[in-house]
Design an enzyme around this catalytic site. Structure first.
Site, PDB file in Angstrom:
ATOM      1  N   LYS A  79     -10.747  -4.515  19.086  1.00  0.00           N
ATOM      2  CA  LYS A  79      -9.209  -4.778  19.416  1.00  0.00           C
ATOM      3  C   LYS A  79      -8.746  -4.703  20.671  1.00  0.00           C
ATOM      4  O   LYS A  79      -7.475  -5.159  21.028  1.00  0.00           O
ATOM      5  CB  LYS A  79      -8.411  -3.998  18.219  1.00  0.00           C
ATOM      6  CG  LYS A  79      -8.494  -4.551  16.830  1.00  0.00           C
ATOM      7  CD  LYS A  79      -7.249  -3.821  15.839  1.00  0.00           C
ATOM      8  CE  LYS A  79      -8.027  -3.929  14.482  1.00  0.00           C
ATOM      9  NZ  LYS A  79      -6.922  -4.152  13.496  1.00  0.00           N
ATOM     10  N   ASN A 129       0.987  -1.332  -0.003  1.00  0.00           N
ATOM     11  CA  ASN A 129      -0.023   0.138   0.031  1.00  0.00           C
ATOM     12  C   ASN A 129       0.807   1.404   0.115  1.00  0.00           C
ATOM     13  O   ASN A 129       1.990   0.953  -0.035  1.00  0.00           O
ATOM     14  CB  ASN A 129      -0.941  -0.022   1.352  1.00  0.00           C
ATOM     15  CG  ASN A 129      -0.188  -0.213   2.522  1.00  0.00           C
ATOM     16  OD1 ASN A 129       0.742   0.783   2.808  1.00  0.00           O
ATOM     17  ND2 ASN A 129      -0.354  -1.063   3.162  1.00  0.00           N
TER      18      ASN A 129
HETATM   19  O1  PMT Z   1       3.071   5.683   6.680  1.00  0.00           O
HETATM   20  P1  PMT Z   1       2.217   7.259   6.499  1.00  0.00           P
HETATM   21  O2  PMT Z   1       2.374   7.662   4.885  1.00  0.00           O
HETATM   22  O3  PMT Z   1       2.712   8.359   7.151  1.00  0.00           O
HETATM   23  O4  PMT Z   1       0.738   7.226   6.491  1.00  0.00           O
HETATM   24  C1  PMT Z   1       0.198   7.133   7.774  1.00  0.00           C
HETATM   25  C2  PMT Z   1      -0.869   5.929   7.938  1.00  0.00           C
HETATM   26  C3  PMT Z   1      -2.076   6.851   7.187  1.00  0.00           C
HETATM   27  C4  PMT Z   1      -0.587   4.738   7.488  1.00  0.00           C
HETATM   28  C5  PMT Z   1      -1.259   5.907   9.615  1.00  0.00           C
HETATM   29  O5  PMT Z   1      -1.535   7.401  10.083  1.00  0.00           O
HETATM   30  C6  PMT Z   1      -2.420   5.140   9.598  1.00  0.00           C
HETATM   31  O6  PMT Z   1      -3.642   5.304   9.722  1.00  0.00           O
HETATM   32  N1  PMT Z   1      -1.979   3.739  10.099  1.00  0.00           N
HETATM   33  C7  PMT Z   1      -2.957   2.542  10.065  1.00  0.00           C
HETATM   34  C8  PMT Z   1      -3.181   2.142   8.890  1.00  0.00           C
HETATM   35  C9  PMT Z   1      -4.186   0.919   8.986  1.00  0.00           C
HETATM   36  O7  PMT Z   1      -3.822  -0.305   8.785  1.00  0.00           O
HETATM   37  O8  PMT Z   1      -5.240   1.147   9.691  1.00  0.00           O
HETATM   38  P2  PMT Z   1      -6.561  -0.098   9.868  1.00  0.00           P
HETATM   39  O9  PMT Z   1      -7.495   0.648  10.302  1.00  0.00           O
HETATM   40  O10 PMT Z   1      -6.574  -0.971   8.875  1.00  0.00           O
HETATM   41  O11 PMT Z   1      -5.909  -0.890  10.989  1.00  0.00           O
HETATM   42  C10 PMT Z   1      -6.158  -0.344  12.599  1.00  0.00           C
HETATM   43  C11 PMT Z   1      -4.973  -0.690  13.536  1.00  0.00           C
HETATM   44  O12 PMT Z   1      -4.573  -2.293  13.484  1.00  0.00           O
HETATM   45  C12 PMT Z   1      -3.675  -0.088  12.994  1.00  0.00           C
HETATM   46  O13 PMT Z   1      -3.191   0.582  14.058  1.00  0.00           O
HETATM   47  C13 PMT Z   1      -2.914  -1.169  12.220  1.00  0.00           C
HETATM   48  O14 PMT Z   1      -1.386  -0.773  12.429  1.00  0.00           O
HETATM   49  C14 PMT Z   1      -3.617  -2.400  12.893  1.00  0.00           C
HETATM   50  N2  PMT Z   1      -3.132  -3.642  12.102  1.00  0.00           N
HETATM   51  C15 PMT Z   1      -4.131  -3.630  11.058  1.00  0.00           C
HETATM   52  C16 PMT Z   1      -4.057  -5.004  10.451  1.00  0.00           C
HETATM   53  C17 PMT Z   1      -3.277  -6.018  10.859  1.00  0.00           C
HETATM   54  N3  PMT Z   1      -2.997  -7.136  10.314  1.00  0.00           N
HETATM   55  N4  PMT Z   1      -2.594  -5.614  12.032  1.00  0.00           N
HETATM   56  C18 PMT Z   1      -2.520  -4.579  12.563  1.00  0.00           C
HETATM   57  O15 PMT Z   1      -1.780  -4.367  13.617  1.00  0.00           O
END
Ligand code: PMT
Length: 401
Positions: free
Chosen positions: A342, A211
Protein backbone atom coordinates in the site's frame (compact mmCIF):
# COMPACT_ATOMS: atom_id res chain seq x y z
CA UNK A 1 7.60 31.82 31.38
CA UNK A 2 7.91 33.60 28.02
CA UNK A 3 5.21 31.32 26.65
CA UNK A 4 2.62 33.35 28.55
CA UNK A 5 3.14 36.39 26.30
CA UNK A 6 -0.23 37.51 24.89
CA UNK A 7 -1.96 34.37 26.21
CA UNK A 8 -5.49 35.05 27.40
CA UNK A 9 -5.95 33.66 30.88
CA UNK A 10 -9.34 33.64 32.54
CA UNK A 11 -8.78 33.35 36.28
CA UNK A 12 -11.79 32.21 38.32
CA UNK A 13 -11.58 32.90 42.03
CA UNK A 14 -13.93 31.19 44.48
CA UNK A 15 -14.49 31.75 48.20
CA UNK A 16 -11.63 30.58 50.38
CA UNK A 17 -8.83 32.11 52.41
CA UNK A 18 -6.33 31.25 49.64
CA UNK A 19 -8.12 33.82 47.45
CA UNK A 20 -5.82 36.51 48.86
CA UNK A 21 -2.86 34.78 47.15
CA UNK A 22 -4.40 35.35 43.71
CA UNK A 23 -3.11 38.94 43.84
CA UNK A 24 0.41 37.55 43.53
CA UNK A 25 -0.70 35.11 40.80
CA UNK A 26 -2.29 37.86 38.68
CA UNK A 27 0.79 40.01 39.12
CA UNK A 28 3.10 37.17 38.00
CA UNK A 29 0.94 36.42 34.94
CA UNK A 30 0.76 40.06 33.87
CA UNK A 31 4.52 40.49 34.43
CA UNK A 32 5.11 37.61 32.01
CA UNK A 33 2.96 39.20 29.32
CA UNK A 34 -0.36 37.36 29.79
CA UNK A 35 -3.68 39.09 29.37
CA UNK A 36 -5.69 38.31 32.50
CA UNK A 37 -9.40 38.62 33.12
CA UNK A 38 -10.68 37.78 36.58
CA UNK A 39 -14.07 36.29 37.42
CA UNK A 40 -15.03 36.18 41.09
CA UNK A 41 -17.77 34.39 42.95
CA UNK A 42 -19.62 36.23 45.73
CA UNK A 43 -17.66 34.18 48.27
CA UNK A 44 -14.33 35.25 46.75
CA UNK A 45 -15.20 38.92 47.28
CA UNK A 46 -15.28 38.29 51.06
CA UNK A 47 -11.57 37.44 50.94
CA UNK A 48 -10.10 39.88 48.40
CA UNK A 49 -11.59 42.96 46.78
CA UNK A 50 -12.40 43.16 43.06
CA UNK A 51 -10.64 46.53 43.05
CA UNK A 52 -7.29 44.91 43.97
CA UNK A 53 -7.60 42.41 41.12
CA UNK A 54 -8.79 45.06 38.69
CA UNK A 55 -5.74 47.19 39.49
CA UNK A 56 -3.35 44.23 39.11
CA UNK A 57 -4.89 42.74 35.95
CA UNK A 58 -5.61 46.08 34.28
CA UNK A 59 -9.09 44.82 33.35
CA UNK A 60 -12.51 45.14 34.94
CA UNK A 61 -13.34 42.20 37.20
CA UNK A 62 -16.41 40.15 36.29
CA UNK A 63 -18.69 38.80 38.99
CA UNK A 64 -22.33 38.90 38.00
CA UNK A 65 -24.15 36.78 35.47
CA UNK A 66 -27.06 39.19 35.24
CA UNK A 67 -25.24 42.52 35.14
CA UNK A 68 -26.47 44.45 32.06
CA UNK A 69 -23.51 46.84 32.28
CA UNK A 70 -20.95 44.01 32.19
CA UNK A 71 -22.86 42.26 29.40
CA UNK A 72 -22.74 45.47 27.36
CA UNK A 73 -18.92 45.30 27.58
CA UNK A 74 -17.71 41.73 27.25
CA UNK A 75 -20.73 39.41 27.69
CA UNK A 76 -20.32 36.07 29.39
CA UNK A 77 -20.35 34.05 26.16
CA UNK A 78 -17.75 36.38 24.60
CA UNK A 79 -15.66 35.92 27.74
CA UNK A 80 -15.98 32.13 27.41
CA UNK A 81 -14.75 32.38 23.80
CA UNK A 82 -12.00 34.88 24.65
CA UNK A 83 -10.08 32.55 26.97
CA UNK A 84 -7.09 30.50 25.81
CA UNK A 85 -7.07 28.81 29.20
CA UNK A 86 -9.27 28.89 32.30
CA UNK A 87 -7.79 28.43 35.76
CA UNK A 88 -10.01 28.34 38.82
CA UNK A 89 -7.85 29.08 41.88
CA UNK A 90 -8.72 28.58 44.61
CA UNK A 91 -11.44 26.09 43.69
CA UNK A 92 -13.70 25.49 46.70
CA UNK A 93 -15.57 22.24 47.44
CA UNK A 94 -18.76 24.15 46.67
CA UNK A 95 -17.52 25.20 43.21
CA UNK A 96 -16.36 21.64 42.41
CA UNK A 97 -19.78 20.24 43.43
CA UNK A 98 -21.64 22.81 41.34
CA UNK A 99 -19.43 22.20 38.29
CA UNK A 100 -19.84 18.44 38.62
CA UNK A 101 -23.61 18.73 38.56
CA UNK A 102 -23.55 21.23 35.69
CA UNK A 103 -25.11 24.06 37.70
CA UNK A 104 -24.56 27.26 35.77
CA UNK A 105 -25.92 29.35 38.65
CA UNK A 106 -23.23 32.00 38.71
CA UNK A 107 -20.93 33.63 36.19
CA UNK A 108 -17.93 31.39 36.85
CA UNK A 109 -19.70 28.00 36.50
CA UNK A 110 -21.56 29.30 33.43
CA UNK A 111 -18.28 30.31 31.80
CA UNK A 112 -16.63 26.98 32.58
CA UNK A 113 -19.61 25.16 31.07
CA UNK A 114 -19.81 27.43 28.02
CA UNK A 115 -16.11 27.49 27.12
CA UNK A 116 -14.17 24.92 25.12
CA UNK A 117 -10.89 26.34 26.44
CA UNK A 118 -8.77 23.92 28.49
CA UNK A 119 -9.65 24.09 32.18
CA UNK A 120 -7.56 23.56 35.32
CA UNK A 121 -8.66 23.89 38.90
CA UNK A 122 -6.48 24.42 41.97
CA UNK A 123 -8.51 23.05 44.89
CA UNK A 124 -8.10 24.67 48.29
CA UNK A 125 -10.11 23.72 51.36
CA UNK A 126 -9.90 22.29 54.84
CA UNK A 127 -8.11 18.91 54.85
CA UNK A 128 -11.22 17.05 56.10
CA UNK A 129 -13.37 18.59 53.35
CA UNK A 130 -10.74 17.54 50.81
CA UNK A 131 -10.62 13.97 52.17
CA UNK A 132 -14.42 13.68 52.30
CA UNK A 133 -15.77 11.00 50.00
CA UNK A 134 -18.28 13.40 48.46
CA UNK A 135 -15.52 15.82 47.36
CA UNK A 136 -13.38 12.97 46.03
CA UNK A 137 -16.33 11.44 44.16
CA UNK A 138 -17.22 14.84 42.70
CA UNK A 139 -13.66 15.25 41.41
CA UNK A 140 -13.65 11.79 39.82
CA UNK A 141 -17.02 12.40 38.21
CA UNK A 142 -16.00 15.86 36.99
CA UNK A 143 -12.90 14.41 35.33
CA UNK A 144 -14.95 11.68 33.68
CA UNK A 145 -17.29 14.33 32.22
CA UNK A 146 -14.79 16.99 31.17
CA UNK A 147 -11.02 17.01 30.64
CA UNK A 148 -10.18 19.05 33.74
CA UNK A 149 -6.65 19.22 35.11
CA UNK A 150 -6.48 19.21 38.89
CA UNK A 151 -3.46 21.10 40.19
CA UNK A 152 -2.74 20.33 43.81
CA UNK A 153 -3.66 20.70 46.57
CA UNK A 154 -0.49 21.05 48.58
CA UNK A 155 0.14 19.55 52.02
CA UNK A 156 0.91 21.56 55.12
CA UNK A 157 -0.45 23.80 57.83
CA UNK A 158 -3.79 25.33 57.00
CA UNK A 159 -5.24 28.73 57.88
CA UNK A 160 -7.65 26.99 60.31
CA UNK A 161 -4.73 25.32 62.15
CA UNK A 162 -5.29 21.81 60.71
CA UNK A 163 -2.42 20.05 58.99
CA UNK A 164 -2.87 17.98 55.82
CA UNK A 165 -3.67 18.24 52.12
CA UNK A 166 -5.86 21.18 51.11
CA UNK A 167 -3.57 24.19 50.65
CA UNK A 168 -3.71 25.92 47.27
CA UNK A 169 -0.49 25.54 45.25
CA UNK A 170 1.73 28.60 45.56
CA UNK A 171 1.00 31.39 43.01
CA UNK A 172 4.37 31.04 41.26
CA UNK A 173 3.86 27.30 40.86
CA UNK A 174 0.42 27.96 39.32
CA UNK A 175 1.96 30.52 36.95
CA UNK A 176 4.66 28.00 35.98
CA UNK A 177 2.04 25.33 35.23
CA UNK A 178 0.05 27.80 33.14
CA UNK A 179 3.17 28.62 31.11
CA UNK A 180 3.76 24.89 30.58
CA UNK A 181 0.34 24.61 28.91
CA UNK A 182 1.54 26.75 26.01
CA UNK A 183 4.65 24.75 25.24
CA UNK A 184 5.06 23.95 21.57
CA UNK A 185 3.91 20.36 21.14
CA UNK A 186 5.18 17.62 18.81
CA UNK A 187 2.35 18.00 16.30
CA UNK A 188 1.71 21.76 16.62
CA UNK A 189 0.74 23.21 13.25
CA UNK A 190 -0.02 19.79 11.69
CA UNK A 191 -3.38 18.54 10.46
CA UNK A 192 -4.08 14.87 10.94
CA UNK A 193 -6.96 12.88 9.48
CA UNK A 194 -7.90 9.63 11.19
CA UNK A 195 -10.43 7.00 10.14
CA UNK A 196 -12.09 4.98 12.90
CA UNK A 197 -14.67 2.30 13.52
CA UNK A 198 -16.34 -0.11 11.11
CA UNK A 199 -18.07 0.60 7.83
CA UNK A 200 -21.56 -0.67 7.02
CA UNK A 201 -22.26 -2.01 3.56
CA UNK A 202 -25.98 -2.07 2.86
CA UNK A 203 -27.69 -5.24 1.58
CA UNK A 204 -31.20 -3.78 1.70
CA UNK A 205 -32.81 -0.93 3.71
CA UNK A 206 -32.55 -2.91 7.00
CA UNK A 207 -29.55 -5.23 6.60
CA UNK A 208 -25.84 -4.63 6.21
CA UNK A 209 -22.38 -6.24 6.31
CA UNK A 210 -20.08 -4.88 9.03
CA UNK A 211 -17.54 -5.94 11.68
CA UNK A 212 -16.82 -5.66 15.41
CA UNK A 213 -14.73 -2.48 15.37
CA UNK A 214 -15.83 -0.19 18.22
CA UNK A 215 -13.87 2.88 17.10
CA UNK A 216 -11.94 2.98 20.41
CA UNK A 217 -8.50 2.79 18.76
CA UNK A 218 -9.22 5.57 16.26
CA UNK A 219 -10.89 7.80 18.87
CA UNK A 220 -7.95 7.34 21.29
CA UNK A 221 -5.58 8.32 18.48
CA UNK A 222 -7.69 11.42 17.77
CA UNK A 223 -7.46 12.43 21.42
CA UNK A 224 -3.70 11.80 21.62
CA UNK A 225 -3.10 13.70 18.36
CA UNK A 226 -5.17 16.66 19.57
CA UNK A 227 -3.27 16.70 22.85
CA UNK A 228 -0.02 16.65 20.84
CA UNK A 229 -1.09 19.94 19.26
CA UNK A 230 -2.53 18.73 15.92
CA UNK A 231 -5.73 19.85 14.27
CA UNK A 232 -7.68 16.58 14.00
CA UNK A 233 -10.28 15.39 11.49
CA UNK A 234 -11.89 12.18 12.72
CA UNK A 235 -13.85 10.29 10.11
CA UNK A 236 -15.86 7.65 11.86
CA UNK A 237 -18.06 4.77 10.89
CA UNK A 238 -21.12 4.05 13.08
CA UNK A 239 -19.92 3.81 16.71
CA UNK A 240 -21.22 4.80 20.14
CA UNK A 241 -18.40 7.00 21.36
CA UNK A 242 -18.31 10.68 22.38
CA UNK A 243 -16.17 12.94 20.19
CA UNK A 244 -12.85 13.82 21.88
CA UNK A 245 -12.53 17.51 22.84
CA UNK A 246 -11.60 19.90 20.01
CA UNK A 247 -11.69 17.17 17.37
CA UNK A 248 -13.66 17.66 14.16
CA UNK A 249 -15.78 14.57 13.54
CA UNK A 250 -17.52 13.44 10.36
CA UNK A 251 -19.85 10.44 10.58
CA UNK A 252 -20.02 8.05 7.64
CA UNK A 253 -21.59 4.66 6.89
CA UNK A 254 -20.02 2.85 3.95
CA UNK A 255 -16.43 2.53 2.70
CA UNK A 256 -17.31 4.74 -0.26
CA UNK A 257 -18.72 7.42 2.12
CA UNK A 258 -15.53 7.15 4.18
CA UNK A 259 -13.35 7.57 1.11
CA UNK A 260 -15.37 10.64 0.01
CA UNK A 261 -15.02 12.22 3.47
CA UNK A 262 -11.27 11.52 3.51
CA UNK A 263 -10.75 12.98 0.03
CA UNK A 264 -12.65 16.15 1.05
CA UNK A 265 -10.05 16.94 3.76
CA UNK A 266 -7.01 15.49 1.99
CA UNK A 267 -5.66 18.82 0.64
CA UNK A 268 -5.20 20.08 4.24
CA UNK A 269 -3.98 16.75 5.65
CA UNK A 270 -0.32 16.37 6.70
CA UNK A 271 -0.71 12.96 8.32
CA UNK A 272 -3.26 10.24 7.56
CA UNK A 273 -3.96 7.32 9.90
CA UNK A 274 -6.24 4.49 8.78
CA UNK A 275 -7.46 2.89 12.03
CA UNK A 276 -10.87 2.02 10.59
CA UNK A 277 -11.80 -1.57 9.86
CA UNK A 278 -13.07 -0.89 6.37
CA UNK A 279 -15.18 -3.65 4.80
CA UNK A 280 -13.17 -5.08 1.92
CA UNK A 281 -16.29 -6.00 -0.05
CA UNK A 282 -19.84 -4.68 -0.48
CA UNK A 283 -22.95 -6.13 -2.12
CA UNK A 284 -22.93 -5.46 -5.85
CA UNK A 285 -26.62 -4.51 -5.75
CA UNK A 286 -28.45 -2.91 -2.85
CA UNK A 287 -32.13 -3.87 -2.85
CA UNK A 288 -34.54 -0.92 -2.59
CA UNK A 289 -37.03 -2.99 -0.60
CA UNK A 290 -36.51 -5.38 2.33
CA UNK A 291 -35.56 -8.80 0.90
CA UNK A 292 -38.29 -11.39 1.59
CA UNK A 293 -37.27 -14.74 3.03
CA UNK A 294 -39.07 -16.88 0.45
CA UNK A 295 -36.02 -18.91 -0.60
CA UNK A 296 -34.11 -21.63 1.29
CA UNK A 297 -30.78 -20.23 0.36
CA UNK A 298 -29.57 -16.93 -0.89
CA UNK A 299 -26.44 -15.62 -2.58
CA UNK A 300 -25.10 -12.13 -2.27
CA UNK A 301 -22.71 -11.07 -4.98
CA UNK A 302 -19.94 -9.00 -3.41
CA UNK A 303 -17.63 -6.60 -5.16
CA UNK A 304 -14.43 -5.02 -3.91
CA UNK A 305 -14.55 -1.72 -2.01
CA UNK A 306 -12.06 1.03 -2.75
CA UNK A 307 -8.92 0.78 -0.63
CA UNK A 308 -8.98 4.11 1.19
CA UNK A 309 -5.44 4.23 2.50
CA UNK A 310 -3.93 2.96 -0.77
CA UNK A 311 -5.89 5.67 -2.61
CA UNK A 312 -4.54 8.32 -0.24
CA UNK A 313 -0.96 7.00 -0.55
CA UNK A 314 -1.20 7.08 -4.36
CA UNK A 315 -1.94 10.84 -4.52
CA UNK A 316 0.60 13.44 -5.57
CA UNK A 317 1.61 15.47 -2.49
CA UNK A 318 0.43 12.62 -0.31
CA UNK A 319 0.40 13.00 3.46
CA UNK A 320 2.52 10.83 5.78
CA UNK A 321 0.50 7.59 5.69
CA UNK A 322 0.07 5.28 8.66
CA UNK A 323 -1.94 2.10 8.26
CA UNK A 324 -3.10 -0.50 10.74
CA UNK A 325 -2.77 -4.20 10.09
CA UNK A 326 -5.27 -6.44 11.83
CA UNK A 327 -3.73 -9.90 11.73
CA UNK A 328 -4.32 -13.26 13.38
CA UNK A 329 -1.02 -14.95 12.43
CA UNK A 330 2.49 -14.03 11.19
CA UNK A 331 1.66 -10.50 12.33
CA UNK A 332 4.97 -8.80 11.43
CA UNK A 333 5.39 -10.47 8.04
CA UNK A 334 1.85 -9.67 6.88
CA UNK A 335 2.06 -6.13 8.27
CA UNK A 336 5.34 -5.49 6.45
CA UNK A 337 3.67 -6.80 3.28
CA UNK A 338 0.92 -4.17 3.71
CA UNK A 339 3.51 -1.44 4.30
CA UNK A 340 5.08 -2.24 0.91
CA UNK A 341 1.96 -3.09 -1.10
CA UNK A 342 0.00 0.00 0.00
CA UNK A 343 3.15 2.21 -0.07
CA UNK A 344 2.74 3.35 3.53
CA UNK A 345 5.24 5.17 5.75
CA UNK A 346 4.33 3.19 8.84
CA UNK A 347 2.12 0.29 9.85
CA UNK A 348 0.75 -0.44 13.30
CA UNK A 349 0.27 -4.17 13.52
CA UNK A 350 -2.15 -5.62 16.02
CA UNK A 351 -2.92 -9.24 16.71
CA UNK A 352 -6.71 -9.50 16.63
CA UNK A 353 -6.89 -13.19 17.53
CA UNK A 354 -7.30 -12.46 21.28
CA UNK A 355 -10.54 -11.02 22.60
CA UNK A 356 -8.68 -8.98 25.27
CA UNK A 357 -6.95 -6.79 22.71
CA UNK A 358 -7.67 -5.45 19.21
CA UNK A 359 -11.31 -5.34 18.20
CA UNK A 360 -13.86 -3.91 20.64
CA UNK A 361 -11.65 -3.91 23.74
CA UNK A 362 -10.15 -1.11 25.84
CA UNK A 363 -6.62 -2.47 25.41
CA UNK A 364 -4.37 -3.31 22.52
CA UNK A 365 -0.84 -4.67 21.94
CA UNK A 366 1.00 -3.33 18.93
CA UNK A 367 4.12 -3.46 16.82
CA UNK A 368 5.00 -0.24 15.02
CA UNK A 369 6.72 -1.05 11.75
CA UNK A 370 8.42 1.35 9.37
CA UNK A 371 11.00 1.00 6.59
CA UNK A 372 13.92 0.30 8.89
CA UNK A 373 12.67 -0.82 12.29
CA UNK A 374 9.92 -2.39 14.33
CA UNK A 375 9.04 -1.50 17.92
CA UNK A 376 6.82 -3.65 20.08
CA UNK A 377 4.51 -2.43 22.86
CA UNK A 378 2.86 -5.04 25.05
CA UNK A 379 -0.73 -4.84 26.27
CA UNK A 380 -1.80 -1.37 27.44
CA UNK A 381 -4.80 0.92 27.08
CA UNK A 382 -5.52 2.14 23.57
CA UNK A 383 -4.97 5.72 24.78
CA UNK A 384 -1.49 5.01 26.15
CA UNK A 385 -0.57 3.17 22.94
CA UNK A 386 -1.97 6.03 20.90
CA UNK A 387 0.43 8.40 22.66
CA UNK A 388 3.29 6.08 21.66
CA UNK A 389 2.09 5.95 18.04
CA UNK A 390 1.87 9.75 17.91
CA UNK A 391 5.42 10.04 19.35
CA UNK A 392 6.69 7.64 16.65
CA UNK A 393 4.95 9.59 13.89
CA UNK A 394 6.35 12.90 15.16
CA UNK A 395 9.87 11.40 15.27
CA UNK A 396 9.64 10.04 11.70
CA UNK A 397 7.83 12.96 10.06
CA UNK A 398 9.93 14.39 7.21
CA UNK A 399 10.93 18.04 7.67
CA UNK A 400 8.99 19.16 4.59
CA UNK A 401 5.60 17.92 5.91
O1 PMT B 1 -12.16 -0.06 16.60
P1 PMT B 1 -11.59 -0.91 17.72
O2 PMT B 1 -12.63 -1.82 18.32
O3 PMT B 1 -10.84 -0.10 18.73
O4 PMT B 1 -10.52 -1.92 17.07
C1 PMT B 1 -9.34 -1.41 16.53
C2 PMT B 1 -8.94 -2.15 15.25
C3 PMT B 1 -8.57 -3.59 15.58
C4 PMT B 1 -10.07 -2.10 14.24
C5 PMT B 1 -7.69 -1.36 14.70
O5 PMT B 1 -6.66 -1.41 15.64
C6 PMT B 1 -7.22 -1.94 13.38
O6 PMT B 1 -6.45 -2.87 13.31
N1 PMT B 1 -7.72 -1.32 12.27
C7 PMT B 1 -7.46 -1.80 10.90
C8 PMT B 1 -8.31 -2.98 10.62
C9 PMT B 1 -8.17 -3.45 9.19
O7 PMT B 1 -9.07 -3.27 8.44
O8 PMT B 1 -7.01 -3.97 8.89
P2 PMT B 1 -6.63 -4.47 7.40
O9 PMT B 1 -5.41 -5.26 7.61
O10 PMT B 1 -7.79 -5.14 6.74
O11 PMT B 1 -6.34 -3.12 6.60
C10 PMT B 1 -5.04 -2.55 6.51
C11 PMT B 1 -5.14 -1.04 6.41
O12 PMT B 1 -5.84 -0.69 5.23
C12 PMT B 1 -5.86 -0.39 7.57
O13 PMT B 1 -5.20 0.83 7.87
C13 PMT B 1 -7.26 -0.11 7.00
O14 PMT B 1 -7.88 1.05 7.62
C14 PMT B 1 -6.93 0.15 5.54
N2 PMT B 1 -8.01 -0.20 4.60
C15 PMT B 1 -8.44 -1.48 4.48
C16 PMT B 1 -9.40 -1.79 3.53
C17 PMT B 1 -9.93 -0.75 2.74
N3 PMT B 1 -10.86 -0.99 1.84
N4 PMT B 1 -9.50 0.51 2.91
C18 PMT B 1 -8.55 0.80 3.80
O15 PMT B 1 -8.15 1.97 3.96
Amino acid sequence: MQRLTNKRILLGITGGIAAYKTAELVRALVTHGAQVRVVMTDGAKEFITPLTLQALSGNPVHHSLLDPEAEAGMGHIELAKWADFILVAPASANFIARMTSGMGNDLLTTLCLASIAPLAIAPAMNQAMWADEITQNNLKQLQSLKPVQIWGPDQGEQACGDVGPGRMLEPLELARRLAEQFERKVLSGKTITITAGPTREAIDPVRYISNHSSGKMGFSLARAAQEAGAKVNLISGPVHLPTPERVHRTNVESAQNMLDAVMAVLPETDIFIGAAAVADYRPADVCDQKIKKNQDDMHIHLIKNPDIIATVAAQDNRPFCVGFAAETQDVVAYARGKLEKKKLNMVVANDVSSQHIGFNSDDNAIIIIDQDASTEYSQASKYVLSQKIIEHIAAKLPKDI
